[in-house]
Enzyme design. Sequence first.
Site, PDB file in Angstrom:
ATOM      1  N   GLU A 113       0.830  -1.202   0.000  1.00 43.78           N
ATOM      2  CA  GLU A 113       0.000   0.000   0.000  1.00 43.78           C
ATOM      3  C   GLU A 113       0.864   1.252   0.000  1.00 43.78           C
ATOM      4  OE1 GLU A 113      -2.395  -0.954   3.485  1.00 43.78           O
ATOM      5  OE2 GLU A 113      -1.257   0.474   4.689  1.00 43.78           O
ATOM      6  N   CYS A 114       0.453   2.210  -0.805  1.00 41.48           N
ATOM      7  CA  CYS A 114       1.061   3.530  -0.907  1.00 41.48           C
ATOM      8  C   CYS A 114       2.567   3.436  -1.175  1.00 41.48           C
ATOM      9  CB  CYS A 114       0.745   4.360   0.334  1.00 41.48           C
ATOM     10  SG  CYS A 114       0.771   6.152  -0.002  1.00 41.48           S
ATOM     11  N   GLY A 115       3.433   3.760  -0.208  1.00 45.31           N
ATOM     12  CA  GLY A 115       4.865   3.694  -0.440  1.00 45.31           C
ATOM     13  C   GLY A 115       5.327   2.321  -0.864  1.00 45.31           C
ATOM     14  N   GLY A 147      -1.924  -1.147  -4.112  1.00 47.80           N
ATOM     15  CA  GLY A 147      -2.446   0.135  -4.571  1.00 47.80           C
ATOM     16  C   GLY A 147      -2.120   1.227  -3.578  1.00 47.80           C
TER      17      GLY A 147
END
Length: 459
Positions: free
Chosen positions: A332-334, A430
């Site tokens: 997720e994200c990073g 994502g």
Amino acid sequence: MKIDRLLFTAPQSAGGKTMVTCGILAALGEMGKKAVSFKCGPDYIDPMFHRKAVGTDAWNLDPFLTAASALRSLLARHAKDADLAVIEGVMGYYDGLGGTTAKASAYELCSITGTPAVLIVDAKGMSTSVLAQIHGFLSWKKDSGIRGVLLNRISPMLYPRMKQLIEERLDIPVAGYVPEVPDCVFKSRHLGLVMPDEIKDIKEKLHRLAGIMRETIDWDTLFRIAQGASFLEAEDETDSFENTSFSKVRIGLAKDEAFCFMYRENLELLSDMGAELVFFSPIHDRHLPKDLDGLIFYGGYPELYGMELEENHVMRRETASAVSSGLPCMAECGGFLYLHREMEDKDGIFREMAGVIPGKAYKEDRLSRFGYISLRQNSGSLFGTSPAELTAHEFHYYDSDCCGQDFYAKKPVGNRGWECIYASDTLFAGFPHFYYYGCPELPKAFLRKCRQYQTEKRR
């Protein structure tokens, strides 16, 4: 359950909540009080400062990501042995979803948990106008939940007069003040405050701040407000998310300077569900841990360490090989950025990453997508399952030309939405961040797939 507790709030963001909360926590520790701390909302960084001040783990309480009954349960579970539970609010006290409601605000958290609020008012450059501001917050809601006031950045000479005026005119106790302490202000960067470990002499700063606040806070009044908290009606619903009869699986979890945004509750719930978490560093370790059944990359600041991540060729190759070979993976994200073919670093240089996602991640000049979202599945598979809906939040200055399209994200207020996430039998990746007590089907599906992978590799 009787739990003495307080929530520190302010009229706006950057109103001194984190500095005051950390000073209170540090002072309580020096006074021999056992405190436990919480952050209202999905913030990762503020609880890190709490840990530095308290010396123990801090927790999150989020009225959007978590049902009201589970919120009370989590508060009761983590505060049951503490002398005082301290909650730091989010944004302005009444600021909630969509900028037009109080839903998911600090005010709503106080209402759900019956926690008294203390309003931190920045009094620099004001005198009696402070009363008008306090009066507005007290009267905006029929029961504001605000039970005390604390004046920030006020001179010691002016404080006694302002305290008397506020208590006489507004009939609310003033629980002390904090003078201006410029060398104890925490700096910010694009995702919020800088990390605690990046602040030179943070322990000394907090000790100095605690020393000041031990003298300027009216502790008797503060404790009296905390003791006035109602009994917390809570059943331990968290047990329904756990099953210690699950067989153990080894989960590699990226954790270092680049990957540090993770909820302690998520890690505990994974462990309770049977995950043996094996920490590793995509920056410093040469290889993935051996004999893994799953892999997790949470968020952080990979863009600050683009060169170091790129130069660890073996780690990038092993990650790509493991995920492409079917090792179940969440990112997720990073962590999602790290799985890309390329990522732009803080200096604008595109760095080679793991290459699992066939795209390029690049930085924007402003927040790409921000706030809470509800997710519905378009296509693909959540590790072989199809959830009805998942709640999450996004907060990032980066975007991608390959965001995925297996889920549709919708803002809770308004009509804005977008496609996102790569979801398959073995990969869920994502930009959205997830809080597992709000969507337990996600870790359950992931660990179920990890057990399946474990069984198949042993054949």
